[in-house]
Design an enzyme around this catalytic site. Structure first.
Site, short mmCIF file in Angstrom:
data_model
loop_
_atom_site.label_atom_id
_atom_site.label_comp_id
_atom_site.label_asym_id
_atom_site.label_seq_id
_atom_site.Cartn_x
_atom_site.Cartn_y
_atom_site.Cartn_z
N TYR A 92 68.17 29.07 16.93
CA TYR A 92 69.52 28.54 17.14
C TYR A 92 70.20 28.31 15.79
O TYR A 92 69.55 27.97 14.81
CB TYR A 92 69.49 27.23 17.94
CG TYR A 92 68.70 26.11 17.30
CD1 TYR A 92 69.32 25.17 16.48
CD2 TYR A 92 67.33 25.96 17.53
CE1 TYR A 92 68.61 24.13 15.91
CE2 TYR A 92 66.62 24.93 16.96
CZ TYR A 92 67.26 24.02 16.15
OH TYR A 92 66.55 22.99 15.57
N PRO A 93 71.51 28.51 15.73
CA PRO A 93 72.27 28.18 14.53
C PRO A 93 72.79 26.74 14.62
O PRO A 93 72.98 26.21 15.71
CB PRO A 93 73.42 29.18 14.56
CG PRO A 93 73.66 29.39 16.02
CD PRO A 93 72.32 29.25 16.70
N MET A 94 73.03 26.14 13.49
CA MET A 94 73.60 24.80 13.47
C MET A 94 74.35 24.59 12.16
O MET A 94 74.27 25.41 11.24
CB MET A 94 72.53 23.73 13.64
CG MET A 94 71.51 23.67 12.53
SD MET A 94 70.44 22.22 12.64
CE MET A 94 71.63 20.90 12.35
N SER A 95 75.06 23.49 12.07
CA SER A 95 75.78 23.17 10.85
C SER A 95 75.97 21.66 10.77
O SER A 95 75.74 20.95 11.76
CB SER A 95 77.13 23.88 10.82
OG SER A 95 77.69 23.82 9.51
N LYS A 96 76.35 21.19 9.62
CA LYS A 96 76.66 19.78 9.45
C LYS A 96 78.14 19.55 9.76
O LYS A 96 79.00 20.35 9.41
CB LYS A 96 76.35 19.33 8.03
CG LYS A 96 74.86 19.37 7.69
CD LYS A 96 74.04 18.53 8.64
CE LYS A 96 72.57 18.51 8.23
NZ LYS A 96 71.74 17.79 9.22
N GLN A 133 58.82 25.26 11.69
CA GLN A 133 60.26 25.41 11.60
C GLN A 133 60.62 26.20 10.34
O GLN A 133 60.20 25.85 9.24
CB GLN A 133 60.94 24.04 11.56
CG GLN A 133 62.47 24.10 11.51
CD GLN A 133 63.08 22.73 11.33
OE1 GLN A 133 62.88 22.06 10.31
NE2 GLN A 133 63.82 22.28 12.34
#
Length: 206
Positions: A92-96, A133
């Protein structure tokens, strides 16, 4: 597709193939090397009859929040090589978050460092040995800034890991998540089925 994978391995790429659970895609492939090597690999996959449903390119790197720790071997989390018994996989992609109420990038470095250490401690404390991870950077290549690949011994290890870590302050206040690639089972060794379908190409540049 088997030939594409075998050729990539012979050329020094790291390739992980996985069978995707669900109807949106048939399988996923993780590949690691230089940009043009990855593009060549994707072209060969398409030539084998697959349609690329999604592609995510990111860069293998050491996080700025790990650089202050004592030097030690980067291990599988940086090399991207998961133990053979970790057959479950998801990405999965994520960001702050950069919002008016909570802006990660406005926090002082020391505060961000403390939040990331808390985030990492909760994950390793509960899931050490069960989940690997691999975090890669995609700032400048995608809308979201990080790609996260999880390898687990069992599917429920991945579910428990994501659920637990979402309660950390770094996640609850400052994280934004993209779509999850469905949980899947990794293929062993070099094998890759010869059939057509949709494929995710999750690529990281070393």
């Amino acid at each position: 597709m088997r030939k594409a994978v075998d050729d990539a391995l012979e050329e020094g790429l790291q390739v992980v193939t996985a069978a995707i659970m669900g109807a949106k895609r048939t399988c996923a492939s993780c590949a690691r090397r230089g940009l043009w090597d990855l593009r060549k690999f994707q072209s060969k996959i398409q030539a084998a009859g697959f349609k690329v449903a999604e592609s995510y390119v990111s860069v293998t790197e050491v996080s700025e929040y790990r650089r202050v720790r004592p030097r030690r071997s980067p291990g599988p989390a940086l090399s991207g090589v998961a133990p053979a018994d970790m057959r479950a996989f998801c990405f999965y992609p994520m960001s702050k978050r950069r919002g008016e109420g909570h802006n990660w990038y406005s926090l002082p470095y020391d505060e961000r460092l403390a939040l990331m250490r808390q985030h990492g401690s909760s994950g390793s404390r509960v899931h050490k040995g069960r989940v690997l991870q691999v975090v890669t950077g995609s700032t400048g290549t995608r809308r979201l800034g990080v790609g996260v690949t999880l390898f687990g011994v069992h599917v429920d290890d991945l579910k428990d890991c994501v659920y637990t870590m979402r309660f950390d302050e770094a996640s609850t206040l400052y994280a934004e998540f993209g779509a999850f690639t469905p949980v899947s089972g990794r293929q062993r060794g070099r094998r890759a089925r010869r059939h057509s379908g949709l494929i995710d190409v999750v690529a990281s540049i070393t």
